[in-house]
Design a protein around this motif. Structure first.
Motif, short mmCIF file in Angstrom:
data_model
loop_
_atom_site.label_atom_id
_atom_site.label_comp_id
_atom_site.label_asym_id
_atom_site.label_seq_id
_atom_site.Cartn_x
_atom_site.Cartn_y
_atom_site.Cartn_z
N MET A 120 0.82 -1.20 0.00
CA MET A 120 0.00 0.00 0.00
C MET A 120 0.86 1.25 0.00
O MET A 120 0.43 2.30 -0.51
N ALA A 121 2.05 1.20 0.57
CA ALA A 121 2.93 2.37 0.60
C ALA A 121 3.24 2.85 -0.81
O ALA A 121 3.19 4.05 -1.11
N GLU A 122 3.56 1.91 -1.70
CA GLU A 122 3.85 2.29 -3.08
C GLU A 122 2.59 2.74 -3.80
O GLU A 122 2.63 3.65 -4.64
N THR A 123 1.45 2.12 -3.48
CA THR A 123 0.19 2.54 -4.09
C THR A 123 -0.16 3.97 -3.68
O THR A 123 -0.56 4.79 -4.51
N VAL A 124 -0.01 4.27 -2.39
CA VAL A 124 -0.33 5.61 -1.89
C VAL A 124 0.65 6.63 -2.47
O VAL A 124 0.24 7.74 -2.87
N ARG A 125 1.91 6.27 -2.53
CA ARG A 125 2.90 7.20 -3.11
C ARG A 125 2.55 7.51 -4.56
O ARG A 125 2.61 8.66 -5.00
N GLY A 126 2.17 6.48 -5.31
CA GLY A 126 1.76 6.72 -6.69
C GLY A 126 0.50 7.55 -6.79
O GLY A 126 0.37 8.41 -7.68
N GLY A 127 -0.46 7.31 -5.86
CA GLY A 127 -1.68 8.11 -5.86
C GLY A 127 -1.42 9.57 -5.55
O GLY A 127 -2.03 10.47 -6.15
N PRO A 156 -7.52 13.01 0.24
CA PRO A 156 -8.90 12.71 -0.16
C PRO A 156 -9.06 12.44 -1.65
O PRO A 156 -9.87 11.60 -2.05
N GLN A 157 -8.28 13.12 -2.48
CA GLN A 157 -8.35 12.87 -3.92
C GLN A 157 -7.62 11.59 -4.28
O GLN A 157 -8.07 10.83 -5.15
N ALA A 158 -6.50 11.33 -3.62
CA ALA A 158 -5.74 10.11 -3.92
C ALA A 158 -6.51 8.87 -3.48
O ALA A 158 -6.40 7.81 -4.12
N LEU A 159 -7.31 8.99 -2.41
CA LEU A 159 -8.05 7.83 -1.92
C LEU A 159 -8.97 7.27 -2.98
O LEU A 159 -9.06 6.06 -3.16
N ARG A 160 -9.65 8.15 -3.70
CA ARG A 160 -10.58 7.67 -4.73
C ARG A 160 -9.82 6.93 -5.82
O ARG A 160 -10.33 5.94 -6.38
N ASN A 161 -8.61 7.34 -6.12
CA ASN A 161 -7.84 6.70 -7.18
C ASN A 161 -7.28 5.34 -6.78
O ASN A 161 -7.04 4.49 -7.64
N ILE A 162 -7.05 5.15 -5.47
CA ILE A 162 -6.40 3.90 -5.05
C ILE A 162 -7.37 2.90 -4.44
O ILE A 162 -6.93 1.84 -3.98
N ILE A 163 -8.67 3.22 -4.43
CA ILE A 163 -9.64 2.26 -3.89
C ILE A 163 -9.58 0.91 -4.60
O ILE A 163 -9.63 -0.14 -3.95
N PRO A 164 -9.47 0.86 -5.95
CA PRO A 164 -9.35 -0.45 -6.59
C PRO A 164 -8.17 -1.27 -6.07
O PRO A 164 -8.28 -2.49 -5.90
N GLN A 165 -7.05 -0.62 -5.78
CA GLN A 165 -5.90 -1.35 -5.27
C GLN A 165 -6.14 -1.81 -3.83
O GLN A 165 -5.66 -2.88 -3.44
N ILE A 166 -6.86 -1.01 -3.04
CA ILE A 166 -7.22 -1.46 -1.69
C ILE A 166 -8.05 -2.73 -1.79
O ILE A 166 -7.86 -3.69 -1.03
#
Length: 273
Positions: A120-127, A156-166
């Protein structure tokens, strides 16, 4: 086929409750591990994106940030680059050599959490990186510091983009918790091995377990899609204001070209400019 169905029915009759209890254990491990893994991932991802100003930041601060990034990078690469089963064995058995004893449940939750956190760290960084830099510049322009910008604008904007990865990580955790049977956690796969050891019905028990895993993952996918749609919001938006002029602004139609001119500075048929 008749013998296969008969064996499956007999297994479910004798061990149906054990399968359900194992599935419940699997879901608890996946849910808790994914939740804390996301918290770890958001923290590590945000820390990795702290800007370093070579002109304004003092030397000690730049050195500390570089050291922090190095430590976080080692954590991410270590837990992404090694299998979860090896991590579980190392934590549960290896730490005993250093006088640290952990029970199997603590080990299970810890392994799933830190493993998920690394991904998730890399996913969040990318988001975070995917958000337009103008958002950060605008937040800084109105006086926000880095953490205020992250909490109120970027994340808040990055969260919407990374929900599929979550969702992907949660589904992966549902399946990967099967490796925790190596530390004697009685998850769904552990129950399968126990049934096979008692009845020697490898194929029948495996089919039952596959159906249960598939049911859990399909249900998780459906609920996550509902979450995505909820975050998308409605298609039409109402203005959140009590000012009646705001509701009517922009709703006037263009004047009919056949109407007479509304210019008040008129004399006869001529309009004075």
């Amino acid at each position: 086929m008749q013998e296969f169905l008969t064996n499956c029915a007999d297994i479910l009759q004798r061990y149906g409750f054990s399968y359900l209890r194992g599935a419940g254990t699997t879901l608890v491990l996946a849910l808790v591990g994914t939740f804390f893994g996301c918290l770890i991932g958001f923290a590590v991802g945000a820390l990795q994106t702290i800007p370093i100003d070579k002109q304004r930041d003092p030397v000690w601060k730049r050195g500390l940030l570089h050291l922090l990034r190095g430590v976080l990078r080692c954590y991410v690469e270590l837990f992404r680059g090694t299998p979860m089963i090896v991590q579980a064995v190392f934590i549960y058995y290896g730490l005993l050599m250093f006088g640290i004893k952990m029970d199997m449940w603590t080990t299970g939750f810890l392994v799933v959490s830190i493993n998920t956190g690394a991904y998730m760290a890399e996913t969040v960084r990318g988001g975070i990186v995917s958000i337009d830099p103008g958002q950060t510049e605008g937040a800084m322009a109105i006086g926000m510091n880095h953490w205020q910008t992250m909490v109120h604008v970027i994340l808040p904007q990055a969260l919407r983009n990374i929900i599929p990865q979550i969702g992907n990580n949660f589904i992966i955790n549902i399946k990967d918790t099967s490796v925790l049977s190596v530390v004697s956690i009685t998850d769904l796969f552990f129950v399968h091995k126990s049934v096979v050891g008692a009845l020697y019905t490898y194929f029948e028990s495996a089919c039952i377990v596959m159906v249960i895993y598939l049911t859990m993952t399909l249900l998780a996918s459906y609920l996550l899609r509902l979450w995505e749609k909820a975050l998308d919001g409605p298609q039409n938006y109402d203005l959140n204001t009590t000012d009646t002029l705001a509701y009517t602004s922009g709703m006037y139609n263009a004047p009919d070209p056949h109407h007479e001119s509304q210019n008040l500075d008129m004399k006869g048929e001529a309009a004075h400019v």
